[in-house]
Design a protein around this motif. Structure first.
Motif, PDB file in Angstrom:
ATOM      1  N   VAL A   1       0.841  -1.204   0.000  1.00  0.00           N
ATOM      2  CA  VAL A   1       0.000   0.000   0.000  1.00  0.00           C
ATOM      3  C   VAL A   1       0.873   1.250   0.000  1.00  0.00           C
ATOM      4  N   THR A   2       1.916   1.261   0.806  1.00  0.00           N
ATOM      5  CA  THR A   2       2.815   2.416   0.855  1.00  0.00           C
ATOM      6  C   THR A   2       3.503   2.621  -0.485  1.00  0.00           C
ATOM      7  N   GLN A   3       3.979   1.545  -1.085  1.00  0.00           N
ATOM      8  CA  GLN A   3       4.616   1.654  -2.405  1.00  0.00           C
ATOM      9  C   GLN A   3       3.621   2.185  -3.430  1.00  0.00           C
ATOM     10  N   GLY A   4       2.388   1.714  -3.369  1.00  0.00           N
ATOM     11  CA  GLY A   4       1.355   2.214  -4.284  1.00  0.00           C
ATOM     12  C   GLY A   4       1.066   3.690  -4.080  1.00  0.00           C
ATOM     13  N   LEU A   5       1.036   4.127  -2.816  1.00  0.00           N
ATOM     14  CA  LEU A   5       0.799   5.549  -2.550  1.00  0.00           C
ATOM     15  C   LEU A   5       1.951   6.422  -3.039  1.00  0.00           C
ATOM     16  N   VAL A   6       3.180   5.943  -2.923  1.00  0.00           N
ATOM     17  CA  VAL A   6       4.328   6.685  -3.440  1.00  0.00           C
ATOM     18  C   VAL A   6       4.271   6.715  -4.963  1.00  0.00           C
ATOM     19  N   TYR A   7       3.938   5.587  -5.573  1.00  0.00           N
ATOM     20  CA  TYR A   7       3.864   5.499  -7.032  1.00  0.00           C
ATOM     21  C   TYR A   7       2.779   6.420  -7.596  1.00  0.00           C
ATOM     22  N   GLN A   8       1.634   6.491  -6.915  1.00  0.00           N
ATOM     23  CA  GLN A   8       0.526   7.338  -7.370  1.00  0.00           C
ATOM     24  C   GLN A   8       0.756   8.817  -7.076  1.00  0.00           C
ATOM     25  N   GLY A   9       1.726   9.128  -6.220  1.00  0.00           N
ATOM     26  CA  GLY A   9       2.035  10.525  -5.934  1.00  0.00           C
ATOM     27  C   GLY A   9       1.387  11.055  -4.662  1.00  0.00           C
ATOM     28  N   TYR A  10       0.662  10.217  -3.919  1.00  0.00           N
ATOM     29  CA  TYR A  10       0.055  10.661  -2.663  1.00  0.00           C
ATOM     30  C   TYR A  10       1.106  10.863  -1.575  1.00  0.00           C
ATOM     31  N   LEU A  11       2.185  10.108  -1.624  1.00  0.00           N
ATOM     32  CA  LEU A  11       3.320  10.294  -0.718  1.00  0.00           C
ATOM     33  C   LEU A  11       4.533  10.683  -1.557  1.00  0.00           C
ATOM     34  N   ALA A  12       5.310  11.606  -1.048  1.00  0.00           N
ATOM     35  CA  ALA A  12       6.487  12.064  -1.787  1.00  0.00           C
ATOM     36  C   ALA A  12       7.648  11.097  -1.564  1.00  0.00           C
ATOM     37  N   ALA A  13       8.331  10.754  -2.634  1.00  0.00           N
ATOM     38  CA  ALA A  13       9.498   9.882  -2.548  1.00  0.00           C
ATOM     39  C   ALA A  13      10.710  10.700  -2.121  1.00  0.00           C
ATOM     40  N   ASN A  14      11.616  10.064  -1.437  1.00  0.00           N
ATOM     41  CA  ASN A  14      12.870  10.696  -1.037  1.00  0.00           C
ATOM     42  C   ASN A  14      13.703  10.930  -2.301  1.00  0.00           C
ATOM     43  N   PRO A  15      14.289  12.135  -2.429  1.00  0.00           N
ATOM     44  CA  PRO A  15      15.061  12.393  -3.665  1.00  0.00           C
ATOM     45  C   PRO A  15      16.272  11.473  -3.825  1.00  0.00           C
ATOM     46  N   ARG A  16      16.860  11.046  -2.738  1.00  0.00           N
ATOM     47  CA  ARG A  16      18.064  10.225  -2.841  1.00  0.00           C
ATOM     48  C   ARG A  16      17.757   8.727  -2.849  1.00  0.00           C
ATOM     49  N   PHE A  17      16.855   8.282  -1.950  1.00  0.00           N
ATOM     50  CA  PHE A  17      16.602   6.842  -1.787  1.00  0.00           C
ATOM     51  C   PHE A  17      15.278   6.370  -2.393  1.00  0.00           C
ATOM     52  N   GLY A  18      14.467   7.262  -2.889  1.00  0.00           N
ATOM     53  CA  GLY A  18      13.188   6.878  -3.473  1.00  0.00           C
ATOM     54  C   GLY A  18      12.171   6.495  -2.405  1.00  0.00           C
TER      55      GLY A  18
END
Length: 99
Positions: free
Chosen positions: A65-82
């Protein structure tokens, strides 16, 4: 017939104090002797079952679920580690609470 079964129960429970001496919180089953090794074996089995049937599946679903939220843009990915820090943190929460 009822008096015979009552007399049989009295003979069986001779180690118990009389009802007038028992407190309201008295439990006759707590007087049973259970070995510590047996208790530790049961606890170990419960912890193992809890991990495999509850904590691990919940952790995996939370990670997805967390990976899906990051992929959809609801959670911001870390610029260095994704998405790795968010997914790893999510994976640790259910396992830590299961213990």
């Amino acid at each position: 017939m009822a008096s015979a079964s009552t007399r049989g129960n009295q003979d069986k429970d001779t180690h118990l104090p009389p009802p007038s001496k028992q407190s309201l919180l008295f439990c006759p089953k707590s007087k049973l002797h259970i070995h510590r090794a047996e208790i530790s074996k049961i606890m170990r089995e419960c912890q193992e079952e809890s991990f495999w049937k509850r904590a691990l599946p919940f952790s995996l679903v939370s990670m997805l679920v967390t990976q899906g939220l990051v992929y959809q843009g609801y959670l911001a990915a870390n610029p260095r580690f994704g998405s790795l820090p968010k997914v790893a943190r999510t994976a640790c929460l259910p396992v830590r609470n299961a213990k």
